[in-house]
Motif scaffolding. Structure first.
Motif, PDB file in Angstrom:
ATOM      1  N   ARG A  89     -40.788 -29.195 -37.507  1.00  0.00           N
ATOM      2  CA  ARG A  89     -41.669 -29.708 -36.459  1.00  0.00           C
ATOM      3  C   ARG A  89     -42.420 -28.579 -35.760  1.00  0.00           C
ATOM      4  NH1 ARG A  89     -38.268 -32.982 -34.291  1.00  0.00           N
ATOM      5  NH2 ARG A  89     -37.577 -31.783 -32.477  1.00  0.00           N
ATOM      6  N   HIS A  90     -41.783 -27.399 -35.709  1.00  0.00           N
ATOM      7  CA  HIS A  90     -42.407 -26.249 -35.033  1.00  0.00           C
ATOM      8  C   HIS A  90     -43.054 -25.272 -36.015  1.00  0.00           C
ATOM      9  CE1 HIS A  90     -40.899 -26.976 -30.909  1.00  0.00           C
ATOM     10  NE2 HIS A  90     -39.888 -27.566 -31.529  1.00  0.00           N
ATOM     11  N   GLY A  91     -43.038 -25.572 -37.308  1.00  0.00           N
ATOM     12  CA  GLY A  91     -43.608 -24.659 -38.292  1.00  0.00           C
ATOM     13  C   GLY A  91     -42.809 -23.389 -38.445  1.00  0.00           C
ATOM     14  N   ILE A  92     -41.479 -23.500 -38.341  1.00  0.00           N
ATOM     15  CA  ILE A  92     -40.580 -22.350 -38.412  1.00  0.00           C
ATOM     16  C   ILE A  92     -39.828 -22.374 -39.740  1.00  0.00           C
ATOM     17  CG2 ILE A  92     -38.568 -21.227 -37.354  1.00  0.00           C
ATOM     18  CD1 ILE A  92     -40.995 -21.062 -35.576  1.00  0.00           C
ATOM     19  N   ASP A  93     -39.758 -21.234 -40.420  1.00  0.00           N
ATOM     20  CA  ASP A  93     -39.039 -21.135 -41.678  1.00  0.00           C
ATOM     21  C   ASP A  93     -37.535 -21.015 -41.431  1.00  0.00           C
ATOM     22  OD1 ASP A  93     -38.463 -20.874 -44.363  1.00  0.00           O
ATOM     23  OD2 ASP A  93     -39.189 -18.807 -44.532  1.00  0.00           O
ATOM     24  N   SER A  94     -36.743 -21.654 -42.282  1.00  0.00           N
ATOM     25  CA  SER A  94     -35.296 -21.421 -42.291  1.00  0.00           C
ATOM     26  C   SER A  94     -35.059 -20.236 -43.216  1.00  0.00           C
ATOM     27  CB  SER A  94     -34.553 -22.666 -42.798  1.00  0.00           C
ATOM     28  OG  SER A  94     -33.160 -22.455 -42.783  1.00  0.00           O
ATOM     29  N   SER A  95     -35.094 -19.048 -42.640  1.00  0.00           N
ATOM     30  CA  SER A  95     -35.155 -17.818 -43.428  1.00  0.00           C
ATOM     31  C   SER A  95     -33.864 -17.474 -44.140  1.00  0.00           C
ATOM     32  CB  SER A  95     -35.590 -16.640 -42.541  1.00  0.00           C
ATOM     33  OG  SER A  95     -34.933 -16.678 -41.291  1.00  0.00           O
ATOM     34  N   MET A  96     -32.720 -17.948 -43.641  1.00  0.00           N
ATOM     35  CA  MET A  96     -31.435 -17.824 -44.339  1.00  0.00           C
ATOM     36  C   MET A  96     -30.631 -19.076 -44.033  1.00  0.00           C
ATOM     37  SD  MET A  96     -29.499 -16.282 -46.437  1.00  0.00           S
ATOM     38  CE  MET A  96     -30.435 -14.775 -46.620  1.00  0.00           C
ATOM     39  N   CYS A  97     -30.576 -19.971 -44.993  1.00  0.00           N
ATOM     40  CA  CYS A  97     -29.887 -21.250 -44.786  1.00  0.00           C
ATOM     41  C   CYS A  97     -28.378 -21.060 -44.857  1.00  0.00           C
ATOM     42  CB  CYS A  97     -30.331 -22.255 -45.845  1.00  0.00           C
ATOM     43  SG  CYS A  97     -32.104 -22.581 -45.840  1.00  0.00           S
ATOM     44  N   ASN A  98     -27.662 -21.906 -44.147  1.00  0.00           N
ATOM     45  CA  ASN A  98     -26.203 -21.886 -44.219  1.00  0.00           C
ATOM     46  C   ASN A  98     -25.678 -23.302 -44.262  1.00  0.00           C
ATOM     47  OD1 ASN A  98     -26.561 -22.689 -41.550  1.00  0.00           O
ATOM     48  ND2 ASN A  98     -24.870 -21.443 -40.792  1.00  0.00           N
ATOM     49  N   GLY A  99     -24.362 -23.433 -44.259  1.00  0.00           N
ATOM     50  CA  GLY A  99     -23.737 -24.738 -44.272  1.00  0.00           C
ATOM     51  C   GLY A  99     -22.913 -25.014 -45.509  1.00  0.00           C
ATOM     52  N   ALA A 100     -23.126 -24.236 -46.590  1.00  0.00           N
ATOM     53  CA  ALA A 100     -22.339 -24.434 -47.816  1.00  0.00           C
ATOM     54  C   ALA A 100     -20.966 -23.802 -47.699  1.00  0.00           C
ATOM     55  CB  ALA A 100     -23.076 -23.851 -49.018  1.00  0.00           C
ATOM     56  N   GLU A 101     -20.851 -22.740 -46.895  1.00  0.00           N
ATOM     57  CA  GLU A 101     -19.599 -21.995 -46.761  1.00  0.00           C
ATOM     58  C   GLU A 101     -18.640 -22.721 -45.822  1.00  0.00           C
ATOM     59  OE1 GLU A 101     -22.005 -21.271 -43.320  1.00  0.00           O
ATOM     60  OE2 GLU A 101     -22.506 -21.171 -45.440  1.00  0.00           O
ATOM     61  N   PRO A 102     -17.353 -22.778 -46.139  1.00  0.00           N
ATOM     62  CA  PRO A 102     -16.395 -23.406 -45.222  1.00  0.00           C
ATOM     63  C   PRO A 102     -16.150 -22.556 -43.985  1.00  0.00           C
ATOM     64  CG  PRO A 102     -15.232 -22.446 -47.088  1.00  0.00           C
ATOM     65  CD  PRO A 102     -16.696 -22.327 -47.387  1.00  0.00           C
ATOM     66  N   ASN A 103     -16.158 -21.226 -44.155  1.00  0.00           N
ATOM     67  CA  ASN A 103     -15.935 -20.252 -43.086  1.00  0.00           C
ATOM     68  C   ASN A 103     -16.191 -18.875 -43.690  1.00  0.00           C
ATOM     69  OD1 ASN A 103     -13.379 -19.413 -44.397  1.00  0.00           O
ATOM     70  ND2 ASN A 103     -12.630 -21.389 -43.641  1.00  0.00           N
ATOM     71  N   LEU A 104     -15.851 -17.835 -42.968  1.00  0.00           N
ATOM     72  CA  LEU A 104     -16.093 -16.476 -43.475  1.00  0.00           C
ATOM     73  C   LEU A 104     -14.926 -15.910 -44.265  1.00  0.00           C
ATOM     74  CD1 LEU A 104     -17.752 -14.874 -40.312  1.00  0.00           C
ATOM     75  CD2 LEU A 104     -18.835 -16.132 -42.172  1.00  0.00           C
ATOM     76  N   GLU A 105     -13.772 -16.550 -44.191  1.00  0.00           N
ATOM     77  CA  GLU A 105     -12.566 -15.995 -44.801  1.00  0.00           C
ATOM     78  C   GLU A 105     -12.260 -16.555 -46.193  1.00  0.00           C
ATOM     79  OE1 GLU A 105     -12.492 -17.476 -41.716  1.00  0.00           O
ATOM     80  OE2 GLU A 105     -12.586 -15.648 -40.498  1.00  0.00           O
ATOM     81  N   ASP A 106     -12.620 -17.806 -46.435  1.00  0.00           N
ATOM     82  CA  ASP A 106     -12.286 -18.480 -47.698  1.00  0.00           C
ATOM     83  C   ASP A 106     -13.500 -18.428 -48.612  1.00  0.00           C
ATOM     84  OD1 ASP A 106      -9.929 -19.051 -46.374  1.00  0.00           O
ATOM     85  OD2 ASP A 106     -10.540 -21.090 -45.847  1.00  0.00           O
ATOM     86  N   GLY A 107     -13.605 -17.332 -49.368  1.00  0.00           N
ATOM     87  CA  GLY A 107     -14.820 -17.098 -50.125  1.00  0.00           C
ATOM     88  C   GLY A 107     -14.636 -16.975 -51.621  1.00  0.00           C
ATOM     89  N   TRP A 108     -15.659 -16.442 -52.268  1.00  0.00           N
ATOM     90  CA  TRP A 108     -15.767 -16.431 -53.725  1.00  0.00           C
ATOM     91  C   TRP A 108     -14.786 -15.493 -54.403  1.00  0.00           C
ATOM     92  CZ3 TRP A 108     -18.225 -20.039 -56.359  1.00  0.00           C
ATOM     93  CH2 TRP A 108     -19.186 -20.800 -55.704  1.00  0.00           C
ATOM     94  N   SER A 109     -14.160 -14.605 -53.674  1.00  0.00           N
ATOM     95  CA  SER A 109     -13.227 -13.660 -54.295  1.00  0.00           C
ATOM     96  C   SER A 109     -11.835 -14.244 -54.521  1.00  0.00           C
ATOM     97  CB  SER A 109     -13.114 -12.390 -53.438  1.00  0.00           C
ATOM     98  OG  SER A 109     -14.336 -11.693 -53.467  1.00  0.00           O
ATOM     99  N   ASP A 110     -11.622 -15.451 -54.081  1.00  0.00           N
ATOM    100  CA  ASP A 110     -10.317 -16.105 -54.241  1.00  0.00           C
ATOM    101  C   ASP A 110     -10.505 -17.359 -55.092  1.00  0.00           C
ATOM    102  OD1 ASP A 110      -7.917 -17.532 -53.908  1.00  0.00           O
ATOM    103  OD2 ASP A 110      -7.578 -16.621 -51.939  1.00  0.00           O
ATOM    104  N   LYS A 111      -9.891 -17.379 -56.269  1.00  0.00           N
ATOM    105  CA  LYS A 111     -10.076 -18.495 -57.191  1.00  0.00           C
ATOM    106  C   LYS A 111      -9.623 -19.835 -56.623  1.00  0.00           C
ATOM    107  CE  LYS A 111      -9.785 -16.141 -61.670  1.00  0.00           C
ATOM    108  NZ  LYS A 111      -9.076 -16.128 -62.975  1.00  0.00           N
ATOM    109  N   SER A 112      -8.682 -19.797 -55.689  1.00  0.00           N
ATOM    110  CA  SER A 112      -8.170 -21.051 -55.150  1.00  0.00           C
ATOM    111  C   SER A 112      -9.240 -21.838 -54.397  1.00  0.00           C
ATOM    112  CB  SER A 112      -6.970 -20.782 -54.237  1.00  0.00           C
ATOM    113  OG  SER A 112      -7.359 -20.072 -53.074  1.00  0.00           O
ATOM    114  N   PHE A 113     -10.335 -21.175 -54.013  1.00  0.00           N
ATOM    115  CA  PHE A 113     -11.409 -21.859 -53.291  1.00  0.00           C
ATOM    116  C   PHE A 113     -12.590 -22.216 -54.191  1.00  0.00           C
ATOM    117  CE2 PHE A 113      -9.450 -18.951 -50.077  1.00  0.00           C
ATOM    118  CZ  PHE A 113      -8.797 -19.938 -49.354  1.00  0.00           C
TER     119      PHE A 113
END
Length: 299
Positions: A89-113
């Protein structure tokens, strides 16, 4: 990641929960946003400026959009799909989208996630692309006793499951470099060498690093040389003052005009987002601190 370390974690969790009620968004790509820049903008145009939503959460997103437009740039980092309609509505870019990550600790380096991450990121890649955006953040997560090499192998294996989709949809994944010394104990992608090795193994133009200058000054220093020698792996930058993660002023040890010139000289065409915590009493002074930071970085 901040003096109040839970602030961003809570913010990311909140944005992740509101993801599914989105869409029906008109397509307004980043290229079109440049044409909507204020005509009287005094910015030079060499650096594409942005600001992290969570560091200015004392403003509503509507208010932040208005402030961004008044200063003369047109992008905000770390806004989830449920609020993209406000940016548009304001003509502003979402320059880095988020929302896919559950948090900062449970990431791609752990196969259980991996299973949950693959499902979430595939869904968000479509959301980002359908909205006309290009960048989506991701995280290594914590080591939890695993070696850096095992973490690399795990991250490579998991990310390869979504990279083909990202490439087809024109979305670039950006893994953020965070310090584990002060703000994010046990975070695995806490140095540029680890992240660069992951980039090399994945060998995709749609996987980059988010080089956070604040975090890497704490972790390893040598910021300008690192940028000059490895800029091809860095797709996005964050700023903040060291120490304290506050304004980019004379109270901190980094000289941002020189850093920005180094970024400019690499031919970088992505975004540099302000991610400092305003250390001011009044709301108006906090607003002015963003304008000052943008001017400091506008080389």
């Amino acid at each position: 990641m901040v003096r109040h370390p839970l602030s961003r974690r809570r913010f990311l969790c909140n944005t992740a929960t509101g993801t599914l009620g989105v869409l029906a968004l008109g397509s307004l790509g980043p290229g079109a946003l440049a044409d909507k820049m204020p005509k009287d903008s005094a910015l030079k145009g060499n650096i594409h400026h942005s600001v992290a939503r969570w560091t200015f959460d004392f403003l509503s997103l509507e208010e932040l959009c208005q402030l961004v437009r008044r200063i003369g740039f047109s992008a905000i980092d770390l806004v989830g799909p449920d609020q993209w309609h406000i940016l548009k509505r304001h003509g502003i870019d979402s320059s880095m989208c988020n929302g896919a990550e559950p948090n900062l600790e449970d990431g791609w380096s752990d196969k259980s996630f991996h299973s949950a991450l693959v499902d979430s990121y595939r869904r968000h890649i479509d959301l980002v692309s359908d909205a006309g955006y290009k960048n989506l953040i991701c995280f290594s997560g914590n080591a939890r006793g695993m070696s850096p090499e095992d973490g690399l192998a795990n991250a490579e294996e998991g990310l390869k499951k979504i990279l083909e989709k990202a490439e087809k949809r024109g979305v670039t994944l950006h893994m953020e470099l965070l310090n584990s010394k002060i703000d994010h104990p046990d975070y695995l992608c806490d140095n540029s060498a680890w992240g660069i090795e992951l980039c090399k193994r994945l060998d995709s133009p749609n996987f980059k690093l988010l080089y956070d200058i604040y975090h890497m000054q704490i972790s390893e220093g040598d910021v300008i040389r690192t940028i000059r020698e490895n800029h091809q792996y860095f797709g996005h930058y964050h700023t903040a003052g060291v120490p304290g993660r506050h304004e980019l002023d004379e109270s901190q040890e980094l000289y941002y005009p020189a850093i920005m010139r180094a970024i400019k000289e690499t031919g970088f065409e992505g975004y540099v987002a302000q991610e400092f915590m305003p250390d001011r009493e009044s709301k108006e002074d906090k607003k002015r601190s963003l304008e000052s930071a943008i001017k400091t970085c506008d080389v």
